[in-house]
Design a protein around this motif. Structure first.
Motif, PDB file in Angstrom:
ATOM      1  N   UNK A  17     -21.262   4.495  -4.863  1.00  0.00           N
ATOM      2  CA  UNK A  17     -21.261   4.176  -6.201  1.00  0.00           C
ATOM      3  C   UNK A  17     -20.397   6.035  -6.572  1.00  0.00           C
ATOM      4  N   UNK A  18     -21.334   6.793  -5.337  1.00  0.00           N
ATOM      5  CA  UNK A  18     -20.347   8.428  -5.692  1.00  0.00           C
ATOM      6  C   UNK A  18     -18.916   8.948  -5.394  1.00  0.00           C
ATOM      7  N   UNK A  19     -18.907   7.219  -4.410  1.00  0.00           N
ATOM      8  CA  UNK A  19     -16.724   7.151  -4.697  1.00  0.00           C
ATOM      9  C   UNK A  19     -16.175   6.769  -5.743  1.00  0.00           C
ATOM     10  N   UNK A  20     -17.359   5.787  -5.933  1.00  0.00           N
ATOM     11  CA  UNK A  20     -16.421   5.560  -7.056  1.00  0.00           C
ATOM     12  C   UNK A  20     -16.647   5.938  -8.857  1.00  0.00           C
ATOM     13  N   UNK A  21     -17.230   6.692  -8.641  1.00  0.00           N
ATOM     14  CA  UNK A  21     -17.631   7.989  -9.663  1.00  0.00           C
ATOM     15  C   UNK A  21     -16.629   8.688  -9.920  1.00  0.00           C
ATOM     16  N   UNK A  22     -15.807   9.252  -8.681  1.00  0.00           N
ATOM     17  CA  UNK A  22     -14.962   9.574  -8.283  1.00  0.00           C
ATOM     18  C   UNK A  22     -13.962   9.937  -8.810  1.00  0.00           C
ATOM     19  N   UNK A  23     -13.507   8.349  -8.667  1.00  0.00           N
ATOM     20  CA  UNK A  23     -12.249   8.144  -9.149  1.00  0.00           C
ATOM     21  C   UNK A  23     -11.907   7.680 -10.364  1.00  0.00           C
ATOM     22  N   UNK A 124     -15.099   1.212 -16.042  1.00  0.00           N
ATOM     23  CA  UNK A 124     -15.677   1.274 -15.072  1.00  0.00           C
ATOM     24  C   UNK A 124     -15.670  -0.629 -14.608  1.00  0.00           C
ATOM     25  N   UNK A 125     -15.323  -1.132 -15.421  1.00  0.00           N
ATOM     26  CA  UNK A 125     -15.428  -2.649 -15.161  1.00  0.00           C
ATOM     27  C   UNK A 125     -13.805  -2.732 -14.943  1.00  0.00           C
ATOM     28  N   UNK A 126     -13.189  -2.802 -16.215  1.00  0.00           N
ATOM     29  CA  UNK A 126     -11.383  -2.755 -15.948  1.00  0.00           C
ATOM     30  C   UNK A 126     -10.577  -1.404 -15.757  1.00  0.00           C
ATOM     31  N   UNK A 127     -10.010  -1.277 -14.316  1.00  0.00           N
ATOM     32  CA  UNK A 127     -10.480  -2.750 -13.101  1.00  0.00           C
ATOM     33  C   UNK A 127     -10.989  -2.007 -12.461  1.00  0.00           C
ATOM     34  N   UNK A 128     -11.366  -0.353 -12.405  1.00  0.00           N
ATOM     35  CA  UNK A 128     -11.661   0.022 -11.411  1.00  0.00           C
ATOM     36  C   UNK A 128     -12.986   0.222 -10.935  1.00  0.00           C
ATOM     37  N   UNK A 129     -13.903  -0.071 -10.998  1.00  0.00           N
ATOM     38  CA  UNK A 129     -14.606  -0.584 -10.733  1.00  0.00           C
ATOM     39  C   UNK A 129     -14.830  -2.085 -10.033  1.00  0.00           C
ATOM     40  N   UNK A 130     -13.966  -2.662 -10.289  1.00  0.00           N
ATOM     41  CA  UNK A 130     -13.842  -3.991  -9.751  1.00  0.00           C
ATOM     42  C   UNK A 130     -12.685  -4.205  -8.280  1.00  0.00           C
ATOM     43  N   UNK A 131     -11.335  -2.868  -8.935  1.00  0.00           N
ATOM     44  CA  UNK A 131     -10.690  -3.553  -7.030  1.00  0.00           C
ATOM     45  C   UNK A 131     -11.859  -2.687  -6.539  1.00  0.00           C
ATOM     46  N   UNK A 132     -12.815  -1.612  -7.070  1.00  0.00           N
ATOM     47  CA  UNK A 132     -13.279  -0.898  -5.461  1.00  0.00           C
ATOM     48  C   UNK A 132     -14.028  -1.471  -4.907  1.00  0.00           C
ATOM     49  N   UNK A 133     -14.895  -2.251  -5.435  1.00  0.00           N
ATOM     50  CA  UNK A 133     -15.193  -3.485  -4.876  1.00  0.00           C
ATOM     51  C   UNK A 133     -14.911  -4.211  -3.171  1.00  0.00           C
ATOM     52  N   UNK A 134     -13.708  -4.079  -3.409  1.00  0.00           N
ATOM     53  CA  UNK A 134     -12.873  -4.783  -2.614  1.00  0.00           C
ATOM     54  C   UNK A 134     -12.490  -3.527  -1.714  1.00  0.00           C
ATOM     55  N   UNK A 135     -11.920  -2.898  -2.337  1.00  0.00           N
ATOM     56  CA  UNK A 135     -11.507  -1.839  -0.537  1.00  0.00           C
ATOM     57  C   UNK A 135     -13.237  -1.404   0.078  1.00  0.00           C
ATOM     58  N   UNK A 136     -14.233  -1.709  -0.974  1.00  0.00           N
ATOM     59  CA  UNK A 136     -15.939  -1.294  -0.191  1.00  0.00           C
ATOM     60  C   UNK A 136     -15.914  -2.321   0.703  1.00  0.00           C
TER      61      UNK A 136
END
Ligand code: BES
Ligand code: MN
Ligand code: MN
Length: 463
Positions: A17-23, A124-136
């Motif tokens: 979650x912290x890493x997503x916040x940075x993005x 958050x959703x479109x689309x950094x949050x959703x894309x980031x799920x794939x990296x994690x």
């Protein structure tokens, strides 16, 4: 299977979650040239996350516009390959004064829909949050030694502006992008209790129109009533684009529209939907749309025409008595299978120009378009997604068409010959493209949990 991966995810959930916040803190607004440097910064951040997740051959590929980030994890060339697509660019945050907290300062807040908390930020959703799920999810599989097949990642920075350079990129890099399926999380589900998989996206024709009257702005007392007022004329012309049944009047507009059988419409109507809640969520007292179709149908299997913006004349404080020389509007038409964006744009242009009375000139400028896309529900990609979601949600997902567009999906099939699985985790209430965009923590973690199951199921089905 995938137990170590799932344990890894639980152990590292806070860090994810912290890493997503940075993005999310990087304002990668692709439409605004002032943010070009931020878009590049976001690309580098995505590349860095991919490398840390264990991807190899990670590259930031420059284009005429914003860069495309590529990375891969090939564990055995004989195993199937999943090509993940997503986008790290976001829509502009405006109107910024309508955000309850700053668009690029992510925070978690509890909401009625998300008592567990939701991430509030543009993208958050479109689309950094959703894309980031794939990296994690990739990181969790790689670090747990449980990659069931190969993965390639292609994350672009121009989805919100039409993906023109990605089209060139996929045409020039066919061997590098060779895969068995494309996996995308950039759509939504019905609700957190009712998972669904998107089986169709609408196409798009987007135009800008200009009505030109007198050669300068005029005193509305001295000239009012004597010359055509471009804003009045534009309003009249726009009003003529739809009739009293809310059918679009552009001749030929419906000619190629796919007719959906009664059975299929009944099947669609089985998906849970409550019109009272729908109205309540939007603070409206009635829905509005094409006669003879339900709200669900109007928003997915039927084409539409909407003004997205309109301007001209004096819009500042107080009153200025003026007849503007020019009036403008941006108009989008959402298209359904078999409607061709270029053809529709041409039909629109001819008709709109024909509506202009004497005394004004009309200019129609086409913007980007997108082909509609439908995805089959009997493919191994769909079945893998369905099995994966059933495992993580405990409920079998339902197939449902969406009203949005992802321009590149039709081209993936045309250029790469690959089907796309639209396994998104957003909700309608996420307010994508609007102020206070948010993404549920439940949805973020459910996505990360589901993705490894998808790889596992897909590998099994394609042994
Ligand atoms: N992720 C959306 C599309 C979407 C959202 C599809 C929810 C289905 C459900 C995408 O980022 C988007 O906004 N697309 C644009 C395309 C346009 C800019 C060419 C759209 O639909 O307006
Ligand atoms: Mn998107
Ligand atoms: Mn979008």
């Amino acid at each position: 299977m995938m137990q170590k991966t799932q344990n890894f995810i639980k152990k590292h959930d806070k860090r994810f979650l912290e890493e997503l916040f940075d993005l999310l803190r990087i304002p990668s607004v692709s439409a605004d040239p002032a943010h070009k440097g931020d878009v590049k910064k976001a690309a580098l951040s995505v590349a860095n996350s991919m490398t840390e997740a264990g991807a190899e051959n990670v590259e930031v590929c420059e284009t005429e516009g914003h860069p495309i980030v590529y990375g891969e994890k090939i564990i055995d060339p004989n195993l199937p390959t999943v090509l993940v697509y997503g986008h790290y660019d976001v829509q502009p945050a405006d109107p910024i004064d309508l955000w309850d907290s700053p668009a690029f300062e992510p925070v978690v807040k509890k909401t009625d829909v998300h008592p567990e908390g939701a991430i509030f930020a543009r993208g958050a959703c479109d689309d950094k949050g959703q894309m980031f799920m794939h990296i994690k999810a990739l990181e969790a599989m790689v670090k747990s030694g449980e990659m069931p097949c190969n993965a390639k990642f292609m994350i672009e920075g121009e989805e919100e502006v039409g993906s023109a350079n990605l089209e060139i990129f996929i045409k020039e890099n066919k061997p590098k992008l060779a895969a068995d399926i494309i996996l995308v999380s950039d759509t939504g589900i019905v609700s957190n209790d009712t998972p669904s998989i998107t089986t169709g996206l609408r196409g798009l024709s987007y135009v800008e129109v200009e009505v030109v009257g007198p050669n300068r702005d005029l005193h509305s007392g001295l000239y009012g009533g004597c010359v055509a007022n471009p804003i009045n004329i534009l309003s009249e012309m726009i009003a003529k684009l739809q009739d009293e049944d809310n059918k679009i009047t552009v001749p030929g507009f419906y000619d190629k529209v796919e007719v959906i059988s009664q059975e299929e419409r009944e099947e669609m109507a089985r998906a849970p939907y409550n019109e009272e809640n729908y109205k309540k969520a939007l603070d409206i007292n009635a829905v509005h749309g094409e006669k003879g179709f339900t709200t669900r149908e109007r928003g997915s299997i039927r084409p539409t025409l909407d003004v997205n913006g309109m301007w001209g004349g004096y819009t500042g404080e107080g009153a200025k008595t003026v007849i503007a020389s020019k009036a403008y509007a941006k108009i989008s038409m959402r298209l359904v299978p078999h409607q061709d964006p270029d053809e529709i744009t041409k039909l629109f242009k001819d008709y709109f120009e024909s509506l202009a009375p004497e005394g004004v000139k009309v200019i129609v400028k086409p913007h980007h378009g997108a082909q509609p896309a439908v995805t089959p529900i009997d493919s191994s990609g769909y079945i893998a997604a369905s099995n994966a979601m059933e495992k993580s949600f405990g409920t079998k997902p339902i197939p449902l068409r969406s009203g949005g567009s992802i321009p590149i999906v039709a081209l993936f099939e045309e250029v790469l010959g690959l089907k796309t699985v639209l396994m998104g985790f957003g909700l309608d209430t996420d307010a994508i493209h609007s102020p206070n965009e948010n993404y549920g923590l439940f949805n973020f973690y459910k996505g990360i949990e589901t993705i490894p199951y998808f790889y596992d199921e897909f590998a099994k089905l394609n042994k």
